[in-house]
Design a protein around this motif. Structure first.
Motif, PDB file in Angstrom:
ATOM      1  N   SER A  60       3.822   0.006   5.704  1.00 59.97           N
ATOM      2  CA  SER A  60       4.487   1.097   5.567  1.00 59.97           C
ATOM      3  C   SER A  60       5.237   1.666   6.662  1.00 59.97           C
ATOM      4  CB  SER A  60       3.409   2.440   5.404  1.00 59.97           C
ATOM      5  OG  SER A  60       4.349   3.530   4.863  1.00 59.97           O
ATOM      6  N   LEU A  61       6.724   2.126   6.322  1.00 66.59           N
ATOM      7  CA  LEU A  61       7.597   2.341   7.317  1.00 66.59           C
ATOM      8  C   LEU A  61       8.249   3.664   7.122  1.00 66.59           C
ATOM      9  CD1 LEU A  61       9.677   1.119   9.573  1.00 66.59           C
ATOM     10  CD2 LEU A  61      10.870   0.371   7.662  1.00 66.59           C
ATOM     11  N   LYS A  62       8.324   4.545   7.919  1.00 67.97           N
ATOM     12  CA  LYS A  62       8.856   5.841   8.011  1.00 67.97           C
ATOM     13  C   LYS A  62      10.424   5.717   8.069  1.00 67.97           C
ATOM     14  CE  LYS A  62       4.821   8.468   9.429  1.00 67.97           C
ATOM     15  NZ  LYS A  62       3.981   9.440  10.235  1.00 67.97           N
ATOM     16  N   THR A  63      10.916   4.926   7.365  1.00 69.85           N
ATOM     17  CA  THR A  63      12.537   4.570   7.296  1.00 69.85           C
ATOM     18  C   THR A  63      12.947   4.397   5.703  1.00 69.85           C
ATOM     19  OG1 THR A  63      12.535   3.619   9.314  1.00 69.85           O
ATOM     20  CG2 THR A  63      14.442   3.206   7.665  1.00 69.85           C
ATOM     21  N   ALA A  64      13.634   5.600   5.262  1.00 70.21           N
ATOM     22  CA  ALA A  64      13.858   5.217   3.875  1.00 70.21           C
ATOM     23  C   ALA A  64      15.231   5.916   3.590  1.00 70.21           C
ATOM     24  CB  ALA A  64      12.573   6.087   2.855  1.00 70.21           C
ATOM     25  N   ILE A  77      -3.114  12.664  -6.309  1.00 72.21           N
ATOM     26  CA  ILE A  77      -1.994  12.751  -5.413  1.00 72.21           C
ATOM     27  C   ILE A  77      -1.736  11.414  -4.804  1.00 72.21           C
ATOM     28  CG2 ILE A  77      -0.589  13.863  -3.486  1.00 72.21           C
ATOM     29  CD1 ILE A  77      -2.476  16.064  -4.036  1.00 72.21           C
ATOM     30  N   CYS A  78      -0.463  10.657  -4.698  1.00 67.83           N
ATOM     31  CA  CYS A  78       0.019   9.747  -4.027  1.00 67.83           C
ATOM     32  C   CYS A  78       0.160   9.660  -2.814  1.00 67.83           C
ATOM     33  CB  CYS A  78       0.838   8.726  -4.804  1.00 67.83           C
ATOM     34  SG  CYS A  78       2.813   9.488  -4.639  1.00 67.83           S
ATOM     35  N   VAL A  79      -0.366   8.789  -1.947  1.00 67.37           N
ATOM     36  CA  VAL A  79       0.127   8.809  -0.428  1.00 67.37           C
ATOM     37  C   VAL A  79       0.916   7.792   0.284  1.00 67.37           C
ATOM     38  CG1 VAL A  79      -1.785  10.863  -0.311  1.00 67.37           C
ATOM     39  CG2 VAL A  79      -2.117   8.395   0.078  1.00 67.37           C
ATOM     40  N   PRO A  80       1.290   7.763   1.141  1.00 66.48           N
ATOM     41  CA  PRO A  80       2.053   6.391   1.932  1.00 66.48           C
ATOM     42  C   PRO A  80       0.850   5.800   2.337  1.00 66.48           C
ATOM     43  CG  PRO A  80       3.097   8.348   2.830  1.00 66.48           C
ATOM     44  CD  PRO A  80       1.908   9.018   2.096  1.00 66.48           C
ATOM     45  N   GLY A  81       1.235   4.424   2.272  1.00 67.99           N
ATOM     46  CA  GLY A  81       0.386   3.382   2.810  1.00 67.99           C
ATOM     47  C   GLY A  81      -0.370   3.555   4.079  1.00 67.99           C
ATOM     48  N   GLY A  82       0.228   4.009   5.046  1.00 69.50           N
ATOM     49  CA  GLY A  82      -0.078   4.130   6.627  1.00 69.50           C
ATOM     50  C   GLY A  82      -0.852   5.557   6.960  1.00 69.50           C
TER      51      GLY A  82
END
Length: 335
Positions: A173-177, A99-104
């Motif tokens: 990583s940024l929680k803006t997308a 499973i892929c996960v965000p960098g942060g």
């Protein structure tokens, strides 16, 4: 390699599952509907997505992933389990899963992802960070010594990273997308036109009307929603330039993310990136004019990967061929 290996892009907006051989197994919205009375799951994926914003009080349709991480553990487990059963025709298969996960992602969030996959029936679980998965999915050879930069913009998170020698040299990583732009459009229309629209309508407006370079936006987009003054249904023509301006703050944050990673990149690798450019992956990089805007701001060559929406899922599944190669950005969980 095991007979049942799958790579899962557990995204905020969509769950995409591939086999290591590159076969698309599933692509459905990250939505689940359940009864508010019995908590019984009623629908998952496409069927549940059609219920968003339209359910009676006894049914709740929700997105259990928020900004790339689990916001509702039980519902995420149910969603993964349902999708695995759908892939294997209801057979009781216990696959190996990456499973892929965000960098942060934090340790708590990591444990939640692993636990949900295990509870959903996975035999063993590995995690891979989105920039590495995206690079593999884009066909980049990250084993080489020269630096390569990737920017992945999904629904919930944006990840920028420089990779070399099978690992991540620097990342942020940024929680803006993509979803951030949708919410910005919802707010803009509410504040300026007193019209309440849902995120599905906002996403449609984003795809049709937003241009990353606001000065180049032309035309209008028809929005439908509820008039906040009368309470009645209403439709409205909004200029694409207005929607583009509403999206600009989120786009500026993403560009700042890229610049911040470039600033901490070792000089030797900076020279490589000047030659290789930036590779874009993720569904939201397809926003009209974004690659042009990023190239203007960074003075670098910017290219979009083939099939950017599925790059992360494709690369996640491909990682089964690299279990002993990847260094940073790959987590071998002992489960």
């Amino acid at each position: 390699m095991a007979n049942y290996d799958i790579g899962i892009d557990l995204g905020t907006a969509n769950v995409v599952i591939y086999s290591p051989e590159g076969q698309l197994l599933l692509n459905e919205p990250s939505v689940i509907a359940q009864s508010t009375v019995s908590n019984k799951v009623i629908a998952v994926g496409k069927e549940a997505f059609s219920m968003l914003g339209k359910t009676p009080g006894t049914i709740e349709a929700v997105m259990p992933m928020d900004n790339g991480v689990i916001s509702d553990y039980i519902l995420t487990q149910e969603m993964i389990s349902s999708f695995i059963k759908k892939i294997y025709g209801g057979k009781l298969i216990k696959p190996r899963v990456i499973i892929c996960v965000p960098g942060g992602i934090t340790e708590v969030e990591t444990n939640a992802v692993v636990g949900a996959a295990q509870a959903a029936g996975a035999r063993s679980v590995f995690l891979i960070e989105e920039p590495v998965a995206a690079a593999l999915g884009a066909g980049m050879d990250i084993s080489e010594p020269d630096g390569k930069m990737i920017l992945d913009i999904g629904g919930g998170t944006s990840d920028a990273a420089v990779l070399s020698f099978n690992g991540i040299v620097c990342k942020k990583s940024l929680k803006t997308a993509g979803k951030s732009i949708d919410r910005a459009i919802v707010r803009y229309v509410k504040d300026n036109y007193r019209l309440a629209i849902g995120e599905k309508m906002a996403e449609k407006a984003k795809i049709e009307g937003v241009y990353a370079i606001a000065d180049k936006a032309v035309g209008t987009v028809v929005l439908k929603g509820r008039d906040l003054q009368t309470g009645l249904p209403r439709k409205l023509d909004v200029l694409c330039s207005e929607l583009s301006s509403a999206a600009s703050e989120s786009l500026e944050e993403i560009i700042a993310l890229v610049k911040s990673v470039l600033e901490i990149t070792p000089p030797e690798l900076s020279a490589d990136i000047y030659a290789n450019g930036i590779t874009l992956t993720g569904g939201s990089v397809q926003l009209k004019g974004f690659s042009e805007l990023l190239s203007q701001r960074t003075k670098l060559y910017v290219k979009m990967a083939e099939n950017p929406s599925d790059c992360v899922a494709i690369g996640t599944a491909k990682a089964f061929y690299h279990l002993n190669d990847l260094v940073d950005g790959f987590i071998k969980t002992a489960f």
